[in-house]
Each structure stands twice: as structure tokens, then as C-alpha cells.
Design a protein around this motif. Sequence first.
Motif, PDB file in Angstrom:
ATOM      1  N   GLY A 104      45.729 -33.802 -14.498  1.00  0.00           N
ATOM      2  CA  GLY A 104      45.210 -32.546 -13.973  1.00  0.00           C
ATOM      3  C   GLY A 104      43.700 -32.503 -13.820  1.00  0.00           C
ATOM      4  N   ARG A 105      42.997 -33.560 -14.233  1.00  0.00           N
ATOM      5  CA  ARG A 105      41.533 -33.556 -14.151  1.00  0.00           C
ATOM      6  C   ARG A 105      41.082 -34.113 -12.810  1.00  0.00           C
ATOM      7  N   GLN A 106      40.253 -33.353 -12.127  1.00  0.00           N
ATOM      8  CA  GLN A 106      39.785 -33.711 -10.789  1.00  0.00           C
ATOM      9  C   GLN A 106      38.861 -34.915 -10.825  1.00  0.00           C
ATOM     10  N   GLY A 107      39.052 -35.820  -9.872  1.00  0.00           N
ATOM     11  CA  GLY A 107      38.121 -36.919  -9.688  1.00  0.00           C
ATOM     12  C   GLY A 107      37.081 -36.553  -8.643  1.00  0.00           C
ATOM     13  N   ALA A 108      36.017 -37.315  -8.591  1.00  0.00           N
ATOM     14  CA  ALA A 108      34.969 -37.064  -7.597  1.00  0.00           C
ATOM     15  C   ALA A 108      35.506 -37.346  -6.201  1.00  0.00           C
ATOM     16  N   SER A 115      40.857 -30.853  -3.084  1.00  0.00           N
ATOM     17  CA  SER A 115      39.888 -30.245  -3.991  1.00  0.00           C
ATOM     18  C   SER A 115      40.561 -29.051  -4.656  1.00  0.00           C
ATOM     19  N   GLY A 116      40.912 -29.218  -5.935  1.00  0.00           N
ATOM     20  CA  GLY A 116      41.657 -28.174  -6.635  1.00  0.00           C
ATOM     21  C   GLY A 116      43.056 -28.651  -6.983  1.00  0.00           C
ATOM     22  N   GLN A 120      47.973 -19.420  -2.479  1.00  0.00           N
ATOM     23  CA  GLN A 120      48.760 -19.341  -3.708  1.00  0.00           C
ATOM     24  C   GLN A 120      48.289 -20.299  -4.796  1.00  0.00           C
ATOM     25  N   GLY A 121      46.984 -20.442  -4.931  1.00  0.00           N
ATOM     26  CA  GLY A 121      46.453 -21.290  -5.987  1.00  0.00           C
ATOM     27  C   GLY A 121      46.390 -22.760  -5.664  1.00  0.00           C
ATOM     28  N   PHE A 122      46.810 -23.162  -4.468  1.00  0.00           N
ATOM     29  CA  PHE A 122      46.687 -24.564  -4.082  1.00  0.00           C
ATOM     30  C   PHE A 122      45.253 -24.848  -3.638  1.00  0.00           C
ATOM     31  N   GLY A 123      44.822 -26.100  -3.862  1.00  0.00           N
ATOM     32  CA  GLY A 123      43.492 -26.490  -3.461  1.00  0.00           C
ATOM     33  C   GLY A 123      43.369 -26.654  -1.961  1.00  0.00           C
ATOM     34  N   ALA A 153      37.832 -38.045   3.612  1.00  0.00           N
ATOM     35  CA  ALA A 153      37.416 -38.059   2.203  1.00  0.00           C
ATOM     36  C   ALA A 153      38.560 -38.572   1.338  1.00  0.00           C
ATOM     37  N   LEU A 154      38.209 -39.127   0.185  1.00  0.00           N
ATOM     38  CA  LEU A 154      39.181 -39.598  -0.787  1.00  0.00           C
ATOM     39  C   LEU A 154      38.752 -39.159  -2.179  1.00  0.00           C
TER      40      LEU A 154
END
Length: 418
Positions: A69-73, A86-87, A365-368, A374-375
Amino acid sequence: MGLYGMMRTAVSGMNAQATRLSAVADNVANAGTNGYKRTGIDFSTQVLAQNAGSYNSGSVTTSIQAEIGRQGAIKSTSSPTDLAISGQGFFIVEDGAGVISLTRAGSFIVDNEGVLTNANGNSLLGYDISNTGAPPVANGFGGLVPVNVGIQALDANPTTEGVLVPNLPATASIVAPGSLPSDNLAISDYAGKSSMVVYDSLGNEQIVDIYYAKTAVNTWEMTAYDAADSTNGSFPYASAALSTQTLVFDGTTGQILGGGSVSAIIPIPGGVTMDLQMDGISQFATDYQLISAKANGSAPASIDRVEVASDGTVFGIFQNGFAAAIYQLALAKVISPNKLAPLPGNLFAATIESGDVLVGAADTQGFGSIAANALEESNVDMAAELTIMIESQRSYTANSKVFQTGSDLMDVLVNLKR
């Protein structure tokens, strides 16, 4: 438990550190893998019952904690089919056997069948909205199909609506009858002309010439001709005008009378008609200036490239420059993403611990949101992993010394019999 208990405790400590080093090895190896999620190892104690006057050493147990669940750069790329989230959310992909998985790795390419696939050959899934705007199914994968940008073709669409908004020069000279564009003579005069590209029922490109001539104070004539009927780009035309309309303006405000709204029905060669809207047309003391001009319709064409919006809408940019929404990418999310089961190829599968999969569109609905070109990079911190490696190495060495000490004491105990 004495010496044996001490040695077993040391073995459990070495096993725990070996497990931690295995996770570090995976993390370091995949530090450059797009969409990879770090795996961490947590330790917990296993305590045995104690007797008065003696201590029974327990052991250490390990639990795997995936930081899914932790976002990468997010880094920029040059490919429009490289996608990053993103999200919250995961891309939904499908393998050749129809098994659906989730992923954050968004490096997709067009395969030999026109389908967007990742490095493992999994197809990116979405909703086909080229004909209907199918809404996402919130509690399942129903309606999802592989995103195929190779078979999409743009049918011929005739022009039915257009917009042409010029400013007509208030200082223009009045054209006498017999010299108006509607008279279709070589001496026909006018104050402004615009040509529009339109399409007939077969998708053939046609050009309509539209003239404006001042017939009286605050009064104008608009006349449309088929450009193909002219041999020199002007008068006379081989056929009569397609349409002629009178426009009357307010001499004080410069706006057209009748509430500011005006339109003309212009027949297009090929059996269709165009409703030409001219809302906003004006008459001011300046040169003839075109403010707005556009028309719908298109010729048959195939997709030249694709572009993806932040809400996941996939647009096909056709060879004739026309853009059309063809797919809506679906995103999936679960209540506990860290409890997803990692699979080979940067894929994840839902588990009982992760919760049910919810499906929706990006930016809702809370989706990023989705970023094209981009990757998402791995969320591994190389410096932190190397620090953990040093810690585990020292801990493993210390546990081995405890085991060695226990072994030496066992030798002493055995030698007491001699």
C-alpha cells in the motif's frame, strides 16, 4: 531447559536473521523494478513458561509484511502507454488462461494483436466505451475486456452540426443587387469569406465556401457554395448557392437581432445537411475576423496513437486527427492492500485477509488518478536495506556465538565423565 534450550534459541535467532536477509536480497534485487513493493520482516518473541529459580529461553518468530500500500515515486517516460497510479488502486490484468490479477506496474506495450500487454504478456483490462458508455461494475470484473487499440477503426461520420462565428465589419460598403454573392457572377462582391471542411455520408471530404456581403445598413447576406463547383476558387460557381440567409444586426450593440441566436441549414453534397450555428456573430467597426469555426463528422481512419487521460479514459487519435474515447480503464482496490498475495511478475491476488475487490474508475470513489508517460518506481530504499543487511549480519553472528558457546559447554559437560 538448560543448554539445549539456549542452543535452540540461538538457532531460531539465526533462522530469523536468515529470513530477514532473504527479504533484503529480494528488495535489493528489485530496487529498479517498476511497481515492485518492498517486503519487510517483523520479529516477535515466543516465551516459555518459567520456573522459580530457572530461566527457560524461548525463541523468535518472524512474520512477513509486504508494503504493497505504500506509494513509490513516479518518474516520467517517453511512452504514452506507460501508466502510473497516483493514490489508491491497481491495474486489472488478465493472462492467457483468463486468470485476473492486480498490479501497480504500468509498463504496457501494444502486442501483435493490438492489445495493451505488460512484460509478462498479461492484457490490460477496461470497459469498451467506443459505442456505449458502460459504467464500471463495482463488485466484480463483469464487462471488462482487453484494451485493444489495433482493431479500432473510425467509421465514416457525416457532418451534421457546425459552428462558424465571424465578426462582420460595420464599415463595409453596401453591395448593390446584381453584384451579391447570391447572384453568382464574376463581379460578385463580398466583405468576408470562410471555407469549412465537412464530410458527406460516405466520409468524403467536402469544402463549403461561405460569403458575407452587406446589403443595407446593419443587414447582411450569408451565402454558401460547394467549393468543388468553382474552377478558380471564386465566382462564378457551376451550381446555385447551397443556402442563402439574411442577418440583421442591432446598430447600437453590434449584436444580431433575435436574442443573439442564429443558425442556418446548409445542404452538403452527398445527401446530408449541416445545422450551422452562428451564436455570437457580431458587427463591429473592425476587419472581418473569424472567431470560431468547427464541424463534426470524419472520414474513415485507423488509430495512429493512443492517449490516456487522468480518469483512465483511453482516447484513440486517428490518422485524420480525430480523437475518440474508446476504453475506460478499470482500477481495483481492497481494504487491506498489504494483505494481498504477491505473485510472480509484479502481480497480486486478493485474499481473505485483504478483503473483497472493489472496481471503479480513476479519480472517483477514492481511486487514485492515472498519469500517462509515467511509471511508478519501486518503493525500496536502498540505504535502508543495506543498513538492515549490516544489522542482520551482526545479529546472525552474535546468535552463532551463542550456539557455539552452548556447544562448548556441552563438551565440558560430557568431559566431566572422563
